[in-house]
Enzyme design. Sequence first.
Site, PDB file in Angstrom:
ATOM      1  N   GLU A 124      75.127  31.485  64.141  1.00 31.13           N
ATOM      2  CA  GLU A 124      74.378  32.833  63.827  1.00 31.13           C
ATOM      3  C   GLU A 124      75.282  34.053  63.711  1.00 31.13           C
ATOM      4  OE1 GLU A 124      71.856  35.092  62.514  1.00 31.13           O
ATOM      5  OE2 GLU A 124      70.728  33.400  63.342  1.00 31.13           O
ATOM      6  N   GLY A 129      77.165  39.348  62.499  1.00 26.77           N
ATOM      7  CA  GLY A 129      77.313  39.684  63.825  1.00 26.77           C
ATOM      8  C   GLY A 129      75.891  39.417  64.529  1.00 26.77           C
ATOM      9  N   LYS A 200      81.057  35.393  54.147  1.00 22.94           N
ATOM     10  CA  LYS A 200      79.962  35.747  54.561  1.00 22.94           C
ATOM     11  C   LYS A 200      78.818  35.406  53.401  1.00 22.94           C
ATOM     12  CE  LYS A 200      81.174  39.262  57.850  1.00 22.94           C
ATOM     13  NZ  LYS A 200      81.202  40.709  58.261  1.00 22.94           N
TER      14      LYS A 200
END
Length: 412
Positions: A124, A129, A200
């Site tokens: 996660e 973050g 990401k």
Amino acid sequence: MVKIAVMGHGVVGSGVVEVLMKNHNGIERRAKEGIDVKYILDLRDFPDLPYADKFVKDINVILEDPEVEVVVECMGGVNPAFDFCMSSLKAGKSVVTSNKELVAKRGQELLEVAKQNNLNFLFEASVGGGIPIIRPLTQCMAANEITSVAGILNGTTNFILTKMITENMSFDDALRLAQNLGYAEKNPSADVDGDDACRKICILASLVTGKHVYPDKVYMEGIRNITLEDVAYADKFNAVVKLIGMFKVQEDGRIQISVAPRMVSKSDPLAGVNDVFNAICVVGDATDEVMFYGKGAGKLPTASAVVADVIDCVKHRAARKYVYWEPAVDNMIADYHDEVCSMYLRLCGKSTDELMVIANELCRECVYTDGVNPDEIAIITDIGTYAEQEATAKKFLERGVNVISAMRTLTL
């Protein structure tokens, strides 16, 4: 009592230990069981810490201890993180990581071994973050067909661009400030050249498509070439400049995916995301647009997401959480030249009247503004493929017009 090991005692690793100790009672209540850090792997010594006795320097101490059920990887990079995570999974231990590079480059292999061994590999914290995004995508929005994801995925670049926009600070000065405040590394390349955001968006694309999307297959631009003039022109177009990682699922199942600076209309929710904050907009066929917002990095926000994954591992020891994607397939990523967009072009080399005449001749429709500097104009071209936009820019050059800078737009 579940025993875990933490690999790496840097910013995130020390934050994980801190959160587990500080919020021990609440975590135990939510996990329905106590969680104890038995080992911390680090080559350095921390003799002054109250938990100094937990440190080990040999990964085999962790691998060979049957009491350790969950391993938390906070070392960063691919090597030796990949080998350590793979060895942990093969030793029967679930793995949690905050390591975006590891997940983006080698995630499928680790997910496959976790699946084979009925274990969890959870990450996660690797994308936003402390911003919840993996769980919402895989659980809360599971009934949707996700059609696109676009986001500000790097807090450092967003901080730099915010300073350029709000304080008229040059890129170099804003970068220097970010480094002084600890937002940017001494070598800021991973942030300002787009690698961090690329990793990401690859993780999110892999989750949505169910196929591994590798960073080296993604079109990527950073923000080094963004100038204060570009920022000023964006304002004239009622827009701001943001580094956007995005992908769209095409009708043929392939995806358009990129990381690049874009002019974002001030009416778009992403335009108001400033400083070190991140935001991710997800469009589903049932929910329409949903935005996730918060600090995308930092010791405790990231540690919070890591510990949430640890709790999930403890709660799902008997039944694996289904987070998985398959190996990459050929031709899944569409050529970036086929992306449909409009473009910001900054033009000079003729009188402003001549520039406007040529712009109207070469573009079916365009919006233009007078120059920030004398003898310049800027235009937003009509929508077309990126290949068509490049062809238009070439035609300007053939007419003796200099294209000083060019940038894609988002929702203008």
